[in-house]
Design a protein around this motif. Sequence first.
Motif, PDB file in Angstrom:
ATOM      1  N   SER A 169      43.076  -3.003  90.730  1.00  0.00           N
ATOM      2  CA  SER A 169      43.149  -3.602  89.402  1.00  0.00           C
ATOM      3  C   SER A 169      43.973  -2.672  88.525  1.00  0.00           C
ATOM      4  N   ALA A 170      44.270  -3.120  87.327  1.00  0.00           N
ATOM      5  CA  ALA A 170      45.029  -2.262  86.417  1.00  0.00           C
ATOM      6  C   ALA A 170      44.163  -1.120  85.904  1.00  0.00           C
ATOM      7  N   ASN A 171      42.947  -1.465  85.471  1.00  0.00           N
ATOM      8  CA  ASN A 171      42.056  -0.484  84.861  1.00  0.00           C
ATOM      9  C   ASN A 171      40.637  -0.627  85.408  1.00  0.00           C
ATOM     10  N   ILE A 172      39.739   0.233  84.956  1.00  0.00           N
ATOM     11  CA  ILE A 172      38.360   0.180  85.414  1.00  0.00           C
ATOM     12  C   ILE A 172      37.631  -1.011  84.817  1.00  0.00           C
ATOM     13  N   SER A 173      36.514  -1.369  85.423  1.00  0.00           N
ATOM     14  CA  SER A 173      35.606  -2.404  84.924  1.00  0.00           C
ATOM     15  C   SER A 173      36.271  -3.770  84.825  1.00  0.00           C
ATOM     16  N   GLU A 174      37.120  -4.086  85.809  1.00  0.00           N
ATOM     17  CA  GLU A 174      37.747  -5.406  85.845  1.00  0.00           C
ATOM     18  C   GLU A 174      37.281  -6.232  87.040  1.00  0.00           C
ATOM     19  N   GLY A 175      36.238  -5.743  87.742  1.00  0.00           N
ATOM     20  CA  GLY A 175      35.638  -6.515  88.816  1.00  0.00           C
ATOM     21  C   GLY A 175      36.217  -6.301  90.194  1.00  0.00           C
ATOM     22  N   LYS A 176      37.046  -5.275  90.334  1.00  0.00           N
ATOM     23  CA  LYS A 176      37.726  -5.008  91.602  1.00  0.00           C
ATOM     24  C   LYS A 176      36.768  -4.829  92.776  1.00  0.00           C
ATOM     25  N   SER A 177      35.767  -3.998  92.613  1.00  0.00           N
ATOM     26  CA  SER A 177      34.856  -3.696  93.721  1.00  0.00           C
ATOM     27  C   SER A 177      33.972  -4.879  94.065  1.00  0.00           C
ATOM     28  N   THR A 178      33.601  -5.665  93.065  1.00  0.00           N
ATOM     29  CA  THR A 178      32.799  -6.871  93.312  1.00  0.00           C
ATOM     30  C   THR A 178      33.576  -7.861  94.161  1.00  0.00           C
ATOM     31  N   ILE A 179      34.821  -8.066  93.808  1.00  0.00           N
ATOM     32  CA  ILE A 179      35.647  -9.009  94.554  1.00  0.00           C
ATOM     33  C   ILE A 179      35.944  -8.486  95.957  1.00  0.00           C
ATOM     34  N   THR A 180      36.231  -7.207  96.075  1.00  0.00           N
ATOM     35  CA  THR A 180      36.508  -6.623  97.390  1.00  0.00           C
ATOM     36  C   THR A 180      35.330  -6.822  98.331  1.00  0.00           C
ATOM     37  N   GLY A 198      49.028  -5.870 102.836  1.00  0.00           N
ATOM     38  CA  GLY A 198      49.021  -6.714 101.649  1.00  0.00           C
ATOM     39  C   GLY A 198      48.034  -6.191 100.627  1.00  0.00           C
ATOM     40  N   VAL A 199      48.345  -6.389  99.346  1.00  0.00           N
ATOM     41  CA  VAL A 199      47.484  -5.956  98.248  1.00  0.00           C
ATOM     42  C   VAL A 199      47.258  -7.122  97.295  1.00  0.00           C
ATOM     43  N   VAL A 200      46.013  -7.261  96.839  1.00  0.00           N
ATOM     44  CA  VAL A 200      45.654  -8.281  95.854  1.00  0.00           C
ATOM     45  C   VAL A 200      45.274  -7.568  94.560  1.00  0.00           C
ATOM     46  N   LEU A 201      45.810  -8.051  93.449  1.00  0.00           N
ATOM     47  CA  LEU A 201      45.530  -7.472  92.140  1.00  0.00           C
ATOM     48  C   LEU A 201      44.417  -8.261  91.458  1.00  0.00           C
ATOM     49  N   VAL A 202      43.387  -7.578  91.000  1.00  0.00           N
ATOM     50  CA  VAL A 202      42.272  -8.213  90.307  1.00  0.00           C
ATOM     51  C   VAL A 202      42.534  -8.173  88.799  1.00  0.00           C
ATOM     52  N   VAL A 203      42.422  -9.323  88.162  1.00  0.00           N
ATOM     53  CA  VAL A 203      42.676  -9.474  86.735  1.00  0.00           C
ATOM     54  C   VAL A 203      41.425 -10.043  86.079  1.00  0.00           C
ATOM     55  N   ARG A 204      40.948  -9.409  85.034  1.00  0.00           N
ATOM     56  CA  ARG A 204      39.758  -9.908  84.349  1.00  0.00           C
ATOM     57  C   ARG A 204      40.158 -10.658  83.084  1.00  0.00           C
ATOM     58  N   GLN A 205      39.740 -11.911  83.018  1.00  0.00           N
ATOM     59  CA  GLN A 205      40.112 -12.755  81.892  1.00  0.00           C
ATOM     60  C   GLN A 205      39.613 -12.161  80.567  1.00  0.00           C
ATOM     61  N   ASN A 206      40.503 -12.197  79.563  1.00  0.00           N
ATOM     62  CA  ASN A 206      40.211 -11.714  78.211  1.00  0.00           C
ATOM     63  C   ASN A 206      39.971 -10.204  78.136  1.00  0.00           C
TER      64      ASN A 206
END
Length: 246
Positions: free
Chosen positions: A57-68, A188-196
């Motif tokens: 993800s770009a920054n912390i606390s955007e849900g990256k580990s949950t999605i992974t 391959g890499v997936v980027l996690v984006v948190r809305q708002n």
Amino acid sequence: MALFKRKRGTTETMEHGAKLITIAKPKGPIAEQFRTIRTNIDFMSVDNQVNKLAFTSANISEGKSTITANVAVTMAQAGKKVLLIDADLHRPTLHQTFEVSNKVGLTTILTSKANEIDMKDVVKTDEVNNLSVLPAGPIPPNPSELLGSRRMKDFLDKVVSHYDMVIVDMAPILEISDTQVLAGEMDGVVLVVRQNVTQKAAIQRSVEMLKLTKTNILGYVMNDVRTGADGYGYGYGYGYGQTDED
């Protein structure tokens, strides 16, 4: 395992682990969205095989580990033999999510002087069939050097021959320099984006940094989308800089 909803906070996942909705509510709409993400990734592997997959993800606390963690569970549930690696050596979470010891892990392998390491000593077999978890291990003073080392590359090349899919939880790319180095070793890499939460400029900069290492960017996962009875959801997409976040 972490199965139930908790209040948001920048240290919640570190302290309590990610929410495994794919286990808590496997027939629910959110679990189905994770299976859709899995299917999309599978489709993208048809022409260019993806055996080493990472999420950042770009920054912390955007849900990256949950999605992974949840994507790894869905792949294991589909019958793939999966190794899930916690390579976020700054804020590791997978040992909390899967309730395993973090006394040994990835850093144990990378700092060992031994030519051979018995994977059974560091990899934990989870109650989810086909899923093995490699926690981060003790946090080192030099994570960038370890993740960018020849030993890390050799380790990934070795384990990929024993698993159908190796999934890596990487640190946020705008905050940790070693993520950019490790991303270049992935199929391959997936980027996690948190809305708002995630800013467009942060997404664009993240993509630029990944492209510098010629990383194969598969797409993005939109996290925390406010839809449905559960209050939030996930989506998978392509095309950076076109999302609705602020």
